[in-house]
Motif scaffolding. Structure first.
Motif, PDB file in Angstrom:
ATOM      1  N   VAL A 215       0.872  -1.179   0.000  1.00  0.00           N
ATOM      2  CA  VAL A 215       0.000   0.000   0.000  1.00  0.00           C
ATOM      3  C   VAL A 215       0.907   1.226   0.000  1.00  0.00           C
ATOM      4  CG1 VAL A 215      -1.774   1.279   1.254  1.00  0.00           C
ATOM      5  CG2 VAL A 215      -1.800  -1.237   1.254  1.00  0.00           C
ATOM      6  N   ARG A 216       0.728   2.097  -0.982  1.00  0.00           N
ATOM      7  CA  ARG A 216       1.558   3.301  -1.065  1.00  0.00           C
ATOM      8  C   ARG A 216       0.816   4.361  -1.880  1.00  0.00           C
ATOM      9  NH1 ARG A 216       6.396   0.714  -4.800  1.00  0.00           N
ATOM     10  NH2 ARG A 216       5.261   0.592  -6.780  1.00  0.00           N
ATOM     11  N   GLY A 217       1.361   5.582  -1.898  1.00  0.00           N
ATOM     12  CA  GLY A 217       0.702   6.689  -2.558  1.00  0.00           C
ATOM     13  C   GLY A 217       0.732   6.598  -4.070  1.00  0.00           C
ATOM     14  N   GLN A 218      -0.224   7.268  -4.695  1.00  0.00           N
ATOM     15  CA  GLN A 218      -0.293   7.273  -6.155  1.00  0.00           C
ATOM     16  C   GLN A 218       0.904   7.977  -6.786  1.00  0.00           C
ATOM     17  OE1 GLN A 218      -4.146   8.714  -7.462  1.00  0.00           O
ATOM     18  NE2 GLN A 218      -5.219   7.326  -6.083  1.00  0.00           N
ATOM     19  N   ASP A 219       1.646   8.746  -6.000  1.00  0.00           N
ATOM     20  CA  ASP A 219       2.852   9.381  -6.532  1.00  0.00           C
ATOM     21  C   ASP A 219       3.925   8.352  -6.872  1.00  0.00           C
ATOM     22  OD1 ASP A 219       2.834   8.963  -3.736  1.00  0.00           O
ATOM     23  OD2 ASP A 219       4.526  10.299  -3.445  1.00  0.00           O
ATOM     24  N   PRO A 239       3.774  -8.869  -5.702  1.00  0.00           N
ATOM     25  CA  PRO A 239       2.756  -8.555  -4.685  1.00  0.00           C
ATOM     26  C   PRO A 239       1.537  -7.873  -5.299  1.00  0.00           C
ATOM     27  CG  PRO A 239       4.931  -7.708  -4.069  1.00  0.00           C
ATOM     28  CD  PRO A 239       5.007  -8.089  -5.498  1.00  0.00           C
ATOM     29  N   ARG A 240       0.486  -7.784  -4.528  1.00  0.00           N
ATOM     30  CA  ARG A 240      -0.695  -7.017  -4.891  1.00  0.00           C
ATOM     31  C   ARG A 240      -0.429  -5.557  -4.516  1.00  0.00           C
ATOM     32  NH1 ARG A 240      -5.734  -6.825  -7.572  1.00  0.00           N
ATOM     33  NH2 ARG A 240      -7.445  -6.417  -6.139  1.00  0.00           N
ATOM     34  N   PHE A 241      -0.628  -4.644  -5.456  1.00  0.00           N
ATOM     35  CA  PHE A 241      -0.391  -3.229  -5.208  1.00  0.00           C
ATOM     36  C   PHE A 241      -1.699  -2.489  -4.966  1.00  0.00           C
ATOM     37  CE2 PHE A 241       3.453  -4.436  -7.511  1.00  0.00           C
ATOM     38  CZ  PHE A 241       4.441  -3.752  -6.808  1.00  0.00           C
ATOM     39  N   TYR A 242      -1.661  -1.538  -4.024  1.00  0.00           N
ATOM     40  CA  TYR A 242      -2.773  -0.629  -3.751  1.00  0.00           C
ATOM     41  C   TYR A 242      -2.194   0.783  -3.738  1.00  0.00           C
ATOM     42  CZ  TYR A 242      -5.223  -4.787  -1.876  1.00  0.00           C
ATOM     43  OH  TYR A 242      -5.789  -6.019  -1.698  1.00  0.00           O
ATOM     44  N   HIS A 243      -2.500   1.571  -4.743  1.00  0.00           N
ATOM     45  CA  HIS A 243      -1.998   2.949  -4.801  1.00  0.00           C
ATOM     46  C   HIS A 243      -3.095   3.903  -4.355  1.00  0.00           C
ATOM     47  CE1 HIS A 243       1.134   1.020  -7.278  1.00  0.00           C
ATOM     48  NE2 HIS A 243       1.893   2.001  -6.792  1.00  0.00           N
ATOM     49  N   ILE A 244      -2.872   4.493  -3.193  1.00  0.00           N
ATOM     50  CA  ILE A 244      -3.911   5.286  -2.536  1.00  0.00           C
ATOM     51  C   ILE A 244      -3.789   6.762  -2.891  1.00  0.00           C
ATOM     52  CG2 ILE A 244      -4.080   3.647  -0.627  1.00  0.00           C
ATOM     53  CD1 ILE A 244      -2.372   5.587   1.052  1.00  0.00           C
TER      54      ILE A 244
END
Length: 319
Positions: A215-219, A239-244
């Motif tokens: 999980v990390r920022g969209q930047d 891994p599965r990515f989640y860009h918040i």
């Protein structure tokens, strides 16, 4: 994307200990913690202190204390340690060097002597978001030219990427795709000062720590395609990515550790931990209104589908 369904779910928070955390860091830490804890997984703390001039153990220890004060406990990592130590990147040089040498056997890695001004010059390819795509000028240097340039200064080392589209299903944004050559270009894996670059270090650490979701920022979205390329070269599960969404100040500016009003140092003087968590959870779409709540209570009802996709301005007066 490579399947990780049969693995123990492991998430990580990987801050740079260069100062007190601000709301943007806290937002990422909270969503990372909630995502993995809602699935009964393991949350790992990794300190990304590759730059000794910007980071310190003092900030790293303070960061750990802040996370625990908020109720975001980590199962392993930091000074707590664990079976996948070291958890400080400054202690991993031998590991990175070993992988770098391995990559040299399976991919084209070449020296790059370009200066910063050359990389960002008017003739360099620029994308709409301001990113500069490396034009590969050092890739065609002859052995004689390389020898001559080596006598003047040390090079960085880049890895050649194919003209290939990388696609992945982001847990927050949905389907994402990027052409490695046209939208990123050959990227640095070892810096000219001998240190190892972020793209290499973060992939190596996530592989050895068996991280299954990030999980990390969209930047950081644009870093995902080259990192997936490294996972594939190293024959490791992706891994599965989640860009918040990135949190912005009420006037639309990016938050930074220089903004003392939104640093945890200031916030801890004004709010309790549940009050801070409740306000962040409200921004993340997990609460209909900001209210004091514990991390454990939030994890019981966490839902990725409620997390906004667009960058978020913090409403005036919320903090």
């Amino acid at each position: 994307m490579d399947s990780t369904e049969n693995l123990i779910l492991r998430g990580r928070f990987a801050p740079t200990p260069s100062g007190r955390m601000h709301l943007g860091n806290l937002f990422c830490a909270l969503l990372s913690w909630l995502s993995i804890r809602s699935k009964n997984g393991i949350w790992v703390l990794r300190q990304e202190d590759l730059d000794p001039e910007r980071t310190s153990r003092k900030f790293a220890e303070q960061l750990e204390e802040d996370l625990l004060w908020l109720g975001l406990s980590f199962s392993e990592g930091g000074t707590k340690g664990g079976k996948y130590a070291p958890y400080f990147q400054s202690e991993c040089e031998k590991i990175y060097r070993r992988v770098f040498l391995k990559l040299q056997q399976s991919a084209k890695i070449y020296p790059c002597f370009c200066t910063r001004s050359q990389l960002h010059g008017a003739n360099a390819p620029h994308l709409s978001d301001g990113r500069v795509v490396y034009d590969g000028r050092c890739k065609t240097l002859s052995p004689e030219e390389i020898d001559q340039k080596m006598k003047k200064h040390s090079p960085a080392y880049r890895i050649e990427v194919p003209d290939e589209e990388i696609s992945f299903e982001d847990g927050c944004l949905g389907e994402c795709r990027e052409n490695l050559a046209r939208e990123f270009g050959d990227f640095v894996v070892r810096r000219s000062d001998g240190g190892f670059a972020y793209q290499l270090a973060v992939v190596v650490d996530d592989i050895r720590m068996k991280v299954t979701e990030i999980v990390r920022g969209q930047d950081l979205l644009s870093s995902t395609a080259p990192q997936i390329y490294l996972y594939r070269l190293l024959k490791a599960p992706v891994p599965r990515f989640y860009h918040i969404p990135v949190l912005l100040s009420p006037d639309g500016e990016r938050l930074s550790k220089r903004d003392h009003d939104v640093s945890l140092e200031t916030l801890r003087k004004k709010y309790t931990a549940p009050e801070i968590l409740g306000r962040l959870a409200y921004l993340a779409g997990q609460l209909k209104e900001p209210k004091a709540i514990s991390a454990e209570e939030l994890a019981a009802h966490f839902d990725w589908s409620r997390v906004p996709r667009e960058n978020l301005r913090i409403p005036a007066g919320l903090f």
